[in-house]
Design a protein around this motif. Structure first.
Motif, PDB file in Angstrom:
ATOM      1  N   CYS A  60       0.833  -1.210   0.000  1.00 14.96           N
ATOM      2  CA  CYS A  60       0.000   0.000   0.000  1.00 14.96           C
ATOM      3  C   CYS A  60       0.866   1.257   0.000  1.00 14.96           C
ATOM      4  O   CYS A  60       1.016   1.904  -1.018  1.00 14.96           O
TER       5      CYS A  60
ATOM      6  N   TYR B 239      -4.710   7.522   1.708  1.00 14.67           N
ATOM      7  CA  TYR B 239      -5.452   6.253   1.617  1.00 14.67           C
ATOM      8  C   TYR B 239      -4.483   5.081   1.750  1.00 14.67           C
ATOM      9  O   TYR B 239      -4.760   4.104   2.464  1.00 14.67           O
ATOM     10  N   LYS B 243      -4.371   2.165   4.683  1.00 23.79           N
ATOM     11  CA  LYS B 243      -4.430   0.727   4.367  1.00 23.79           C
ATOM     12  C   LYS B 243      -3.190  -0.002   4.887  1.00 23.79           C
ATOM     13  O   LYS B 243      -3.250  -1.144   5.331  1.00 23.79           O
ATOM     14  N   ASP B 248      -7.688  -4.031   6.413  1.00 27.57           N
ATOM     15  CA  ASP B 248      -9.138  -3.904   6.254  1.00 27.57           C
ATOM     16  C   ASP B 248      -9.863  -3.875   7.604  1.00 27.57           C
ATOM     17  O   ASP B 248     -11.025  -4.244   7.706  1.00 27.57           O
TER      18      ASP B 248
END
Lengths: 190, 578
Positions: A60, B239, B243, B248
């Protein structure tokens, strides 16, 4: 798999971007999710530069934070010392022992610290310091420090020599290929 | 095909695939590579414009003629282009018009940390905000669809971490839509009051329609999480930090369009979580929107509005534990950027400092003339401010200031917005002395061509703007050219022009030492026998010179043999190899 993190640090102009380009190519070829983050602009003028290389099943963040680097690959001794806080417990620093004085040292306003390799090892970090510049010159150019360091790095990751060679072929101009391959081999066997 | 691409390169790919035909930009970190990369596609016409305002107006012209167009700039460039931006909002477009703007939170290479999202709201132009290279590519294509569907320019907002990170993208084919016809339409394109008054309600209606689109689109998506004690609204690189920090765990509302923002979607999201937190860099832009909707939300009470965020910071502020590594206990000397060995700017700053002048600076590599040991610059504000600022400085400061104040500005920056300041100097007759540091390239952003270099973006020879003629043409009689390596002459000329009773321009001309075509004599040597250790050569801050055991030592891997230090040595200890 857990995301792996390598920070490539050095002095602007030392060729750190080629190292990250090569790693990115190699890792993508292996089917990983990959992120490589660079900083351009003012810091390239002889300043401290950092590139982050991350790979795994799903990556990420494009950056590596403090305490997360499996390995700091440093093109210069002082730059390795600057980023010890980023090494994760049990992590490693591979460092070219060459010293390049920053302007505050050149100007006499600061002192280049001594015994940095010992001090870094004292933090519990596995430090692999060696003279990559001499090996690069032996391969044919002081500019090949990046490939010498890549060779050294290859000892700690599970990729085959063939995979490395394929990535090198795609990342360097053909006329310098042989010299870069030699530099990689010297780093690998040093 | 799957490939690794820089965010900027991915925007360029998206432009290419969307059938963009015309690109006009001004370079600026971290936006520069968008235009450099798109220029590599033969099918796309791409150029460097003199500044961002010109670039955006050129892109509008291309859109009006019926071809998809684009322009890119850094955050501060959007200030320059703000004038056309606000009225393009009223005219709308013909073929799609997309504007790329790249913010620099953390100021890696910028003079301020402005948050460009405010421009989208203020100009009422929609803004998309990708969080990685794959989105950079797909959002660039989507931006053209939105532009043509809603008759509006569309902003794509990048930031350093998205622009300069490589991640995996899947490329597609180029599809060029049929060229639209240009049709004369005064009510839409002539923004005089009578027409503009009719256009403004159209703009408001468009924002309403786009808000409805924002409710539906899956680029504003809710990603479910197991733990609904906290719900996170975020966008862009933040974002990715969220994450990375939490996977999640928490539900996330990920915004791909940052203006206009959805309303119902945010309210619905808020209803599913106990507490809502906005994670965003710089200002509380999303947070303010949520509060305007009457929602209770955390944001800037937790996160700083200064600099960049990171995964550790996000984790820590939301109650997670962070394990960091260990610092060395001793001070590690900083390694700030420096002027390169052989840089033609160095010697000019040495002379300016020696003459003890007040120096109004500008934006470029030469801003490094401000740092020790040169420390020769008094001000740096924005592109062109040295020249226009000098006019006010000497006009208001009078004769006392006239004789000891100069402006320094690079060739590209002078063309960008220095020349207008020079016109003011000529027209309103201030006795100002402007030094153009002409290194024949746009240096700081990584060697881009500009109107004074004689080459265009594609590298082809083109019309070269002659600086001497330009200065004469705007009314400056005294124009002198010096070689910055020749410090004695530089000093004499600067003194003469400061003493002159009319405005002057001194062009300090020598190409950037890093340009490939520049041939250097090669490294010099120091003679330890002759060196007295006086450190005179240390006053120019050359990275190739250091003192070792009290004597000057030249680093032969860095020294190019510019000869500037030789001029400072009174003992003949520095010189060419025997």
């Amino acid at each position: 798999m857990e995301t792996k993190n390598i920070m490539i640090v050095g002095v602007g102009g030392q060729g750190t971007l080629l190292a990250s380009k090569l790693l990115g190519r190699l890792l993508l070829g292996k089917g990983y999710d990959v992120k490589v983050s660079e900083v351009h602009g003012m810091s390239q003028r002889g300043g401290s530069v950092v590139t982050y290389v991350r790979w795994g099943d799903r990556v990420c963040s494009p950056i590596i934070d403090k305490g997360q680097a499996d390995c700091v690959l440093s093109f210069e001794l002082l730059e390795a010392a600057r980023y010890t806080e980023y090494v994760k417990p049990g992590g490693r620093i591979i460092v070219n022992s060459q010293q390049i004085n920053p302007m505050p040292v050149v100007a006499g306003a600061a002192i280049y610290p001594e015994n940095l390799v010992e001090k870094m090892a004292g933090l519990g970090i596995q430090v692999d310091a060696f003279d990559a510049l001499t090996l690069a010159e032996e391969a044919g150019s002081s500019k090949a420090v990046n490939l010498v360091l890549m060779g050294r790095l290859s000892k700690h990751f599970e990729f085959t020599t063939q995979e490395w060679m394929e990535a090198i072929e795609h990342s360097v101009p053909p006329k310098f290929l042989e010299m870069n391959q030699k530099a990689f081999a010297l780093g690998q066997s040093a | 095909m799957k490939t690794l691409m820089l965010g900027n390169e991915a925007v360029a790919r998206g432009l290419y695939e969307a059938g963009c035909c015309f690109v006009s930009s001004y370079p600026g970190t971290p936006s520069t590579e968008i235009t450099e990369c798109v220029a590599k596609y033969e099918e796309v016409y791409a150029e460097w414009a003199p500044n961002e305002k010109v670039a955006l107006e050129a892109a509008l012209g291309a859109s009006l003629t019926g071809k998809r167009s684009f322009c890119a700039m850094k955050h501060v460039g959007l200030n320059v282009a703000a004038d056309p931006l606000f009225t393009i909002s009223y005219t709308g477009v013909n073929a799609g018009l997309v504007i790329g703007v790249a913010d620099d939170a953390g100021m890696h290479s910028s003079q301020n940390e402005q948050d460009s999202r405010h421009y989208a709201k203020a100009s009422k132009i929609p803004m998309l905000e990708p969080s990685d290279s794959a989105e950079a590519l797909s959002f660039a294509k989507l931006a053209y669809e939105l532009s043509e569907k809603f008759d509006t320019a569309v902003l794509i907002k990048m930031c350093t971490r998205v622009s300069h990170s490589q991640s995996v993208v899947e490329t597609g084919e180029r599809v060029v839509p049929e060229q639209k016809k240009y049709e004369k339409n005064p009510a839409k394109y002539i923004m005089m009051p009578v027409n503009a008054k009719r256009r403004h309600p159209e703009v408001e209606a468009r924002t309403k329609a786009l808000t409805e689109w924002a409710e539906q689109t899956d680029i504003n998506r809710i990603e479910p999480g197991q733990d609904t004690s906290c719900g996170i609204i975020t966008s862009s690189t933040c974002y990715q930090y969220v994450k990375e920090a939490f996977g999640d765990t928490y539900p996330v509302l990920k915004l791909g369009m940052i203006w206009p923002m959805p309303q119902q979607k945010i309210k619905d999201f808020a209803a599913t979580v106990d507490r809502m937190v906005v994670v965003e860099e710089l200002d509380g832009f999303i947070e303010t929107h949520c509060k305007n909707l009457g929602l209770s939300v955390s944001g800037k009470d937790l996160f700083t509005n200064i600099g960049e965020l990171s995964q550790n910071l996000v984790k820590e502020k939301l109650g997670g534990t962070v394990q960091t590594g260990t610092c060395l206990t001793e001070d590690i000397p900083a390694r700030p950027p420096v002027m390169c060995a052989g840089c033609p700017h160095r010697s000019i700053f040495y002379v300016l400092k020696k003459l003890n002048l007040t120096v109004l600076g500008d934006i470029g590599c030469y801003t490094l003339g401000a740092v020790a040991p040169l420390g020769a610059i008094d001000t740096t504000v924005c592109m062109g401010a040295s020249v226009s600022g000098l006019h006010g400085f000497v006009k208001a400061g009078g004769e006392e200031m006239e004789g000891r104040t100069v402006a320094v500005i690079g060739d590209s920056t002078f063309i960008h917005s220095g020349v207008t300041g020079l016109i003011n100097i000529a027209y309103n007759e201030s006795n100002a002395t402007v030094i153009i540091l002409d290194n024949s390239i746009t240096g700081m952003t990584g060697h881009q061509q500009n109107p004074t270099t004689g080459y265009n973006l594609k590298g082809d020879p083109c019309t070269k703007i002659d600086l001497e003629s330009l200065c004469h043409a705007v009314g400056i009689q005294r124009v002198r050219v010096v070689d910055p390596y020749d410090m004695d002459t530089c000093q004499t000329v600067i003194k003469e022009e400061l003493a002159a009773k009319e405005p002057s321009v001194i062009i300090s001309r020598r190409p950037c030492a890093l340009l490939k075509y520049v041939k250097h004599p090669g490294p010099i040597c120091s003679d330890p026998e002759k060196c007295k250790g006086c450190k005179a050569c240390m006053n120019i801050g050359c990275p190739a010179i250091s003192m070792v055991d009290g004597k000057a030592k030249i680093d032969a891997t860095l020294c190019v043999g510019c000869g500037v230090c030789e001029q400072l040595c009174k003992f003949d200890a520095l010189g060419a190899k025997e």
